[in-house]
Design an enzyme around this catalytic site. Structure first.
Site, PDB file in Angstrom:
ATOM      1  N   GLU A 112       0.833  -1.213   0.000  1.00 52.24           N
ATOM      2  CA  GLU A 112       0.000   0.000   0.000  1.00 52.24           C
ATOM      3  C   GLU A 112       0.866   1.262   0.000  1.00 52.24           C
ATOM      4  O   GLU A 112       0.933   2.024   0.960  1.00 52.24           O
ATOM      5  CB  GLU A 112      -0.994  -0.028   1.163  1.00 52.24           C
ATOM      6  CG  GLU A 112      -2.000  -1.158   1.022  1.00 52.24           C
ATOM      7  CD  GLU A 112      -3.184  -1.083   1.976  1.00 52.24           C
ATOM      8  OE1 GLU A 112      -4.290  -1.532   1.599  1.00 52.24           O
ATOM      9  OE2 GLU A 112      -3.013  -0.562   3.097  1.00 52.24           O
TER      10      GLU A 112
ATOM     11  N   GLU B 118      -5.941  -6.851  -2.376  1.00 55.16           N
ATOM     12  CA  GLU B 118      -6.689  -6.969  -1.126  1.00 55.16           C
ATOM     13  C   GLU B 118      -8.138  -6.548  -1.331  1.00 55.16           C
ATOM     14  O   GLU B 118      -8.402  -5.511  -1.928  1.00 55.16           O
ATOM     15  CB  GLU B 118      -6.094  -6.072  -0.031  1.00 55.16           C
ATOM     16  CG  GLU B 118      -4.704  -6.424   0.412  1.00 55.16           C
ATOM     17  CD  GLU B 118      -4.243  -5.547   1.567  1.00 55.16           C
ATOM     18  OE1 GLU B 118      -5.106  -4.938   2.252  1.00 55.16           O
ATOM     19  OE2 GLU B 118      -3.021  -5.463   1.788  1.00 55.16           O
TER      20      GLU B 118
END
Length: 373
Positions: free
Chosen positions: A168, A270
């Site tokens: 991320e 995700e």
């Protein structure tokens, strides 16, 4: 005809990209199916060590990875921390779980956080052992750590199909050296990871992964800068949690745009959705709403429907560039001691109502949805 041939070539390239070596039936995309139907199982080793149990939908007890495989899951994702307080999510567990997964014919995505704990848009903390390193030594540490883990996987015959260099990365990694306001530093660190991965296996595909998967402005800003600074990668990874990251329509528009704009395959690294508002470990759930996204209740049916919708969106990415979906922490059930904080064994996980196993340890309908997508 030329356009059709181009689309078919892109689709074939995407499928070749991620099939496990020696491709078993579980690694085949099949007509209309995504090449990657994956599950993040980073918490599994600790869960099992603390007594976690997993069952097929009919209640029969089984090995968690075999249950996933039997449902049609093709790949697992495992995060790597450098020196976590609890000793989990290190090379030791990654190697052990990878052996099991590969024996079942499953592919492997390794997710390097380059931290001792969680790395995400709000924090990208250096590992304690790297905290005082000069930049050149920090870059070398990234290379050496990446090479060490991936090299060990290759040495035991479980080479990773894909690897995330960072997790991320909205704001970069290893702050402040690789922060968003230091693109040359970020580029050097990310390229060190890329070079290490390719030195181990040129076939391993490098994923660069951002959160906020419906934010097209973020993705254009980030990947335009990546191009300008010579950052190397093979696949664009996205986190998309529908209760946090915007509408399904905006998510679809962003996927389609970045796949075309950067001519790269896209992968949902995700996603997740709750199957209940209930709690199983006495730790407050992160998502508690009865309907976290309009039209999709927090129920087994709602979880399955949202999983299907997200997979359909990825499948529809033009040019065959939608590789697939990883469901995040599919096996993180409410096992005492297996909580969010690796330094605090009393912490719960806040996520057990979004796992793909119910409070009775049985596989939920959404697991089958994921595996047949």
């Amino acid at each position: 005809m030329r356009k059709i041939a181009t689309v078919l070539a892109a689709l074939c390239a995407a499928l070749t990209l991620v099939l496990p070596a020696g491709g078993t039936a579980y690694g085949q995309a099949g007509p209309g199916r995504l090449a990657v139907r994956g599950a993040d199982v980073s918490s599994l080793a600790k869960s099992e060590a603390l007594g976690g149990v997993y069952r097929h939908a009919n209640g029969r007890r089984g090995d968690a990875l075999a249950i996933l495989r039997d449902a049609g899951v093709t790949h697992i994702r495992l995060k790597v921390w450098v020196n976590p307080a609890d000793g989990y999510n290190t090379k030791t567990q990654v190697l052990a779980v990878a052996r099991r997964a590969k024996a079942l014919g499953m592919g492997l995505l390794i997710d390097f956080h380059y931290s001792d704990s969680w790395a995400d848009p709000g924090k990208q903390n250096k590992p304690a052992a790297w905290a005082s390193l000069p930049f050149d030594q920090l870059r070398q540490a990234v290379y050496d750590h990446t090479f060490d883990v991936l090299g060990a996987l290759k040495a035991q015959g479980t080479t990773a199909e894909m690897v995330q260099i960072g997790n991320e990365l909205n704001g970069g990694l290893l702050w402040p050296d690789g922060r968003y306001d230091n693109w040359p530093g970020m580029a050097a660190l990310l390229n060190a990871g890329y070079d290490a991965a390719k030195a181990v296996s040129s076939a391993t595909k490098v994923v660069l992964h951002l959160a906020d998967g419906a934010d097209n402005g973020l993705y254009r800003w980030w990947f335009d800068n990546a191009a300008a600074h010579g950052i190397r990668y093979d696949v664009i990874g996205l986190s998309y949690y529908p209760y946090w990251h915007g509408t399904l329509e905006a998510f679809q528009a962003n996927l389609n745009d970045v796949a075309a704009r950067y001519a790269k395959p896209v992968l949902v690294a995700e996603t997740a959705y709750p199957f209940t508002t209930g709690d199983d470990d006495g730790w407050t759930n992160i998502i508690t709403s009865a309907e976290p996204y309009p039209g999709y209740p927090a129920s087994t049916g709602g979880q399955s429907a949202m999983t299907r919708t997200i997979m359909d969106i990825v499948r529809a990415v033009p040019g065959g560039r939608g590789l697939g979906v990883f469901y995040w922490e599919a096996t993180w059930t409410g096992v005492p001691g297996n909580g969010w904080d690796p330094a605090d064994p009393s912490s719960g996980n806040g996520w057990e109502n979004q796992a793909l196993f119910g409070f009775d340890d049985r596989a939920l309908p959404a697991l089958r949805t994921l595996g047949t997508g």
